[in-house]
Design a protein around this motif. Structure first.
Motif, mmCIF file in Angstrom:
data_model
loop_
_atom_site.group_PDB
_atom_site.id
_atom_site.type_symbol
_atom_site.label_atom_id
_atom_site.label_comp_id
_atom_site.label_asym_id
_atom_site.label_seq_id
_atom_site.Cartn_x
_atom_site.Cartn_y
_atom_site.Cartn_z
ATOM 1 N N SER A 83 -12.915 3.358 17.432
ATOM 2 C CA SER A 83 -11.777 3.149 16.700
ATOM 3 C C SER A 83 -11.208 4.279 16.152
ATOM 4 O O SER A 83 -11.491 5.468 16.086
ATOM 5 C CB SER A 83 -12.206 2.349 15.372
ATOM 6 N N LEU A 84 -9.768 4.177 15.801
ATOM 7 C CA LEU A 84 -9.122 5.419 15.393
ATOM 8 C C LEU A 84 -9.549 5.802 14.048
ATOM 9 O O LEU A 84 -10.407 5.080 13.221
ATOM 10 C CB LEU A 84 -7.626 4.975 15.235
ATOM 11 N N PRO A 85 -9.331 7.050 13.574
ATOM 12 C CA PRO A 85 -9.712 7.571 12.195
ATOM 13 C C PRO A 85 -9.148 6.578 11.266
ATOM 14 O O PRO A 85 -7.886 6.041 11.507
ATOM 15 C CB PRO A 85 -9.128 9.002 12.467
ATOM 16 N N ARG A 86 -9.835 6.437 10.304
ATOM 17 C CA ARG A 86 -9.241 5.550 9.291
ATOM 18 C C ARG A 86 -7.938 6.197 8.427
ATOM 19 O O ARG A 86 -7.623 7.444 8.313
ATOM 20 C CB ARG A 86 -10.263 5.639 8.139
ATOM 21 N N THR A 87 -7.119 5.108 7.997
ATOM 22 C CA THR A 87 -5.832 5.650 7.409
ATOM 23 C C THR A 87 -5.682 4.833 6.185
ATOM 24 O O THR A 87 -6.129 3.753 6.064
ATOM 25 C CB THR A 87 -4.676 5.402 8.406
ATOM 26 N N ILE A 88 -5.202 5.383 5.060
ATOM 27 C CA ILE A 88 -5.157 4.929 3.733
ATOM 28 C C ILE A 88 -3.689 5.039 3.339
ATOM 29 O O ILE A 88 -3.189 6.178 3.458
ATOM 30 C CB ILE A 88 -6.052 5.399 2.702
ATOM 31 N N LEU A 89 -2.939 4.092 3.204
ATOM 32 C CA LEU A 89 -1.425 4.088 2.596
ATOM 33 C C LEU A 89 -1.529 4.362 0.877
ATOM 34 O O LEU A 89 -2.153 3.300 0.459
ATOM 35 C CB LEU A 89 -0.825 2.739 2.883
ATOM 36 N N VAL A 90 -0.968 5.252 0.358
ATOM 37 C CA VAL A 90 -0.777 5.182 -0.948
ATOM 38 C C VAL A 90 0.457 5.038 -1.594
ATOM 39 O O VAL A 90 1.502 5.871 -1.176
ATOM 40 C CB VAL A 90 -1.313 6.790 -1.375
ATOM 41 N N LEU A 91 0.866 3.963 -2.106
ATOM 42 C CA LEU A 91 1.965 3.589 -2.561
ATOM 43 C C LEU A 91 2.201 3.959 -4.115
ATOM 44 O O LEU A 91 1.419 3.621 -4.930
ATOM 45 C CB LEU A 91 2.170 1.951 -2.353
ATOM 46 N N ASP A 92 3.334 4.716 -4.405
ATOM 47 C CA ASP A 92 3.412 5.270 -5.460
ATOM 48 C C ASP A 92 4.453 4.172 -6.513
ATOM 49 O O ASP A 92 5.355 3.874 -5.945
ATOM 50 C CB ASP A 92 4.387 6.454 -5.346
ATOM 51 N N ALA A 93 3.807 3.592 -7.455
ATOM 52 C CA ALA A 93 4.535 2.633 -8.112
ATOM 53 C C ALA A 93 4.906 2.938 -9.389
ATOM 54 O O ALA A 93 4.895 2.270 -10.616
ATOM 55 C CB ALA A 93 3.842 1.307 -8.303
ATOM 56 N N THR A 94 5.286 4.165 -9.562
ATOM 57 C CA THR A 94 5.697 5.073 -11.143
ATOM 58 C C THR A 94 7.102 4.574 -11.443
ATOM 59 O O THR A 94 7.992 4.908 -10.384
ATOM 60 C CB THR A 94 5.066 6.493 -10.819
ATOM 61 N N ALA A 98 0.681 0.396 -13.143
ATOM 62 C CA ALA A 98 0.113 0.045 -14.530
ATOM 63 C C ALA A 98 -1.378 0.220 -14.387
ATOM 64 O O ALA A 98 -2.046 0.484 -15.263
ATOM 65 C CB ALA A 98 0.787 -1.133 -15.104
ATOM 66 N N GLN A 99 -1.801 -0.338 -13.299
ATOM 67 C CA GLN A 99 -3.469 -0.352 -13.045
ATOM 68 C C GLN A 99 -3.361 0.084 -11.705
ATOM 69 O O GLN A 99 -2.500 -0.180 -10.472
ATOM 70 C CB GLN A 99 -3.919 -1.740 -13.088
ATOM 71 N N ASN A 100 -4.517 0.684 -11.193
ATOM 72 C CA ASN A 100 -4.614 1.222 -9.850
ATOM 73 C C ASN A 100 -5.401 0.096 -9.076
ATOM 74 O O ASN A 100 -6.474 -0.479 -9.432
ATOM 75 C CB ASN A 100 -5.422 2.649 -9.920
ATOM 76 N N ASP A 101 -5.017 -0.160 -8.006
ATOM 77 C CA ASP A 101 -5.918 -1.006 -6.856
ATOM 78 C C ASP A 101 -6.075 -0.597 -5.504
ATOM 79 O O ASP A 101 -5.229 0.132 -5.060
ATOM 80 C CB ASP A 101 -4.981 -2.430 -6.876
ATOM 81 N N ILE A 102 -7.353 -0.622 -5.278
ATOM 82 C CA ILE A 102 -7.619 -0.062 -3.986
ATOM 83 C C ILE A 102 -8.081 -1.076 -2.829
ATOM 84 O O ILE A 102 -8.901 -1.892 -3.187
ATOM 85 C CB ILE A 102 -8.247 1.212 -3.924
ATOM 86 N N PHE A 103 -7.718 -0.864 -1.625
ATOM 87 C CA PHE A 103 -8.400 -1.694 -0.562
ATOM 88 C C PHE A 103 -8.777 -0.749 0.440
ATOM 89 O O PHE A 103 -8.015 -0.242 1.171
ATOM 90 C CB PHE A 103 -7.369 -2.789 0.027
ATOM 91 N N LEU A 104 -10.066 -0.865 0.686
ATOM 92 C CA LEU A 104 -10.572 0.161 1.491
ATOM 93 C C LEU A 104 -10.247 -0.166 3.217
ATOM 94 O O LEU A 104 -9.817 -1.335 3.351
ATOM 95 C CB LEU A 104 -12.309 0.015 1.541
ATOM 96 N N PRO A 105 -10.136 0.717 3.818
ATOM 97 C CA PRO A 105 -9.619 0.695 5.309
ATOM 98 C C PRO A 105 -10.674 -0.258 5.971
ATOM 99 O O PRO A 105 -11.651 -0.242 6.040
ATOM 100 C CB PRO A 105 -9.844 2.222 5.715
ATOM 101 N N SER A 106 -9.619 -1.237 6.655
ATOM 102 C CA SER A 106 -10.381 -2.201 7.466
ATOM 103 C C SER A 106 -9.324 -2.871 8.602
ATOM 104 O O SER A 106 -8.035 -2.573 8.428
ATOM 105 C CB SER A 106 -10.813 -3.477 6.531
ATOM 106 N N ASP A 107 -9.844 -3.392 9.879
ATOM 107 C CA ASP A 107 -9.185 -3.646 10.664
ATOM 108 C C ASP A 107 -9.040 -5.490 10.848
ATOM 109 O O ASP A 107 -8.812 -5.978 11.850
ATOM 110 C CB ASP A 107 -9.456 -3.208 11.901
ATOM 111 N N HIS A 108 -9.808 -5.876 9.964
ATOM 112 C CA HIS A 108 -9.887 -7.404 9.681
ATOM 113 C C HIS A 108 -8.652 -7.977 9.157
ATOM 114 O O HIS A 108 -7.745 -7.774 8.347
ATOM 115 C CB HIS A 108 -11.165 -7.714 8.997
ATOM 116 N N LEU A 117 -4.596 9.353 -8.706
ATOM 117 C CA LEU A 117 -5.464 9.705 -7.785
ATOM 118 C C LEU A 117 -6.897 9.927 -7.733
ATOM 119 O O LEU A 117 -7.852 9.799 -7.325
ATOM 120 C CB LEU A 117 -4.741 10.625 -6.532
ATOM 121 N N GLU A 118 -6.807 10.728 -9.117
ATOM 122 C CA GLU A 118 -8.194 11.260 -9.253
ATOM 123 C C GLU A 118 -9.008 10.235 -10.009
ATOM 124 O O GLU A 118 -10.261 10.245 -9.734
ATOM 125 C CB GLU A 118 -8.050 12.489 -10.444
#
Length: 420
Positions: free
Chosen positions: A250-261, A299-309, A335-336
């Motif tokens: 599998s390809l190295p994992r990628t995480i998209l960070v969307l700025d909603a400020t 307003a709140q941070n939400d994260i979805f871990l890398p997955s190909d499902h 981010l921190e």
């Protein structure tokens, strides 16, 4: 008796047309007195006709649109259950059934479609029911934007064949659907290619991806393939030399960070562009079976871990339907807070209009956690006019970070790999 008058008031709509109703009652009472005091065949015939007319008008309230029922079907380009993206139009078919034996010349149908943010659209059409009281109404919504939509109570309005009284009824035909963000097809991304010209950890990992033991298909024989790779059954069946195709790791994992400020975007359309870019990248990751995740900072941070499902991809797309540019905190602060969730060695893709030292601090944050930073720079009109994005792109490249400026969604495939 009170329930009877309440039902008649609801269906015959007495409050809105009292003059017409009282006119019918006065005519009937006048005919009754005419029979009682005058007598004769003429008065009896007139009284009978007025009585039948009154019974028809009242009976329409009992057996008319007040008991109407309906069912709703939604489709996209004639296909039910399809995925709806922003800009699509939804075809609506409403099947209406009106019980009773009294004929109705026509029925007016009023519909209300509401979006989750309070916007609403009203639709009004007329249909001619059959002798059995059935009818079908077809209409199409305007192009819809990202969001949640719902049809509320459907109102039916009809008049008797003489146009004297108006009958009303309501029924609820469920109709809820989601409109995903607008997307564009991304055929190629050089950061996700083994032949990328970009240097760094990501490219070295892509170039060194070994093959697994899992057969992915069959390809034409290439001079130099080992005998163990030859697919003898396919070769015998086609008469052409065929070799086995094995899957790569599998390809190295990628995480998209969307700025909603909120302060980082000039307008709602500017933020919609950022959401559309994110959704397009998620579709590319799902199609290429890349382990892709999503982190949104609002307003709140939400994260979805890398997955190909596909189930995880669907959850991320649903999250993009509801997201708003309502963040007030600094990007680095957000981010921190989620630093523990970022997988080491992954590709860190920042989707934001942020430039300058603040963006460089985000890149440093990614590198300190052994991630490769990349930015999809969502250009605003001011950045485009003042060539800020071009200067920041040159500055980021000089510092060893990839930056892709995007000011229009249709431009994204060209910017990512130059293969539109």
């Amino acid at each position: 008796m009170r329930a009877l008058f309440s039902y008649l008031r609801l269906n015959l709509n007495w409050q809105r047309q009292p003059s017409k109703l009282w006119l019918v009652i006065i005519v009937w009472i006048g005919c009754l007195f005419y029979v009682l005091f005058q007598g004769g065949k003429t008065s009896i015939m007139l009284f009978s006709m007025v009585t039948l007319l009154s019974l028809y008008l009242i009976g329409g309230g009992f057996r008319g649109v007040g008991r109407a029922r309906g069912s709703r079907y939604l489709s996209i380009d004639g296909e039910e259950g399809g995925i709806i993206h922003a800009g699509d139009q939804v075809q609506v078919r409403l099947d209406v059934s009106i019980p009773g034996f009294l004929p109705l010349p026509y029925v007016i149908i009023r519909e209300t479609l509401k979006r989750h943010n309070g916007e609403s659209w009203s639709f009004e059409e007329s249909l001619m029911p059959s002798m059995r009281g059935r009818g079908e109404l077809l209409f199409q919504t305007p192009p819809l934007e990202r969001g949640r939509y719902r049809f509320y109570g459907t109102e039916c309005i009809s008049e008797d064949i003489f146009g004297l009284l108006e009958n009303r009824g309501k029924f609820n035909a469920p109709g809820e659907f989601l409109v995903l963000p607008r997307t564009v097809f991304v055929p190629f991304w050089e950061m996700g290619s083994r032949h990328s010209r970009l240097g760094g950890q990501q490219t070295s990992q892509l170039m060194s991806r070994p093959e697994t033991n899992q057969i992915n298909g069959v390809r034409d024989y290439v001079y130099g393939d080992r005998i163990s790779r030859i697919h003898w059954n396919a070769t015998a069946r086609t008469g052409i030399w065929k070799s086995k195709e094995f899957e790569h790791e599998s390809l190295p994992r990628t995480i998209l960070v969307l700025d909603a400020t909120a302060d980082h975007y000039e307008s709602g359309d500017h933020f919609e562009l950022a959401v559309s870019v994110t959704s397009s990248m998620l579709e590319y990751g799902a199609r290429e079976r890349m382990g892709m995740g999503l982190f949104t900072i609002g307003a709140q941070n939400d994260i979805f871990l890398p997955s190909d499902h596909s189930a995880d991809w669907h959850r991320m797309q649903i999250h993009l339907v509801d997201i708003k540019a309502d963040g007030q905190q600094h990007l680095l602060e957000g981010l921190e807070k989620g630093a523990r969730s970022f997988p080491s060695g992954s590709l860190f893709v920042l989707i934001s209009p942020l430039t300058g030292e603040k963006a460089w601090e985000v890149f440093q944050f990614a590198r300190m956690r052994q991630m490769t930073p990349v930015q999809l720079l969502v250009e605003s009109q001011q950045q485009s006019d003042n060539h800020i994005a071009r200067e920041w792109n040159m500055d980021a490249s000089a510092r060893g970070a990839a930056c892709y400026p995007v000011h229009d969604l249709e431009q994204l495939p060209v910017v990512l790999g130059g293969r539109a």
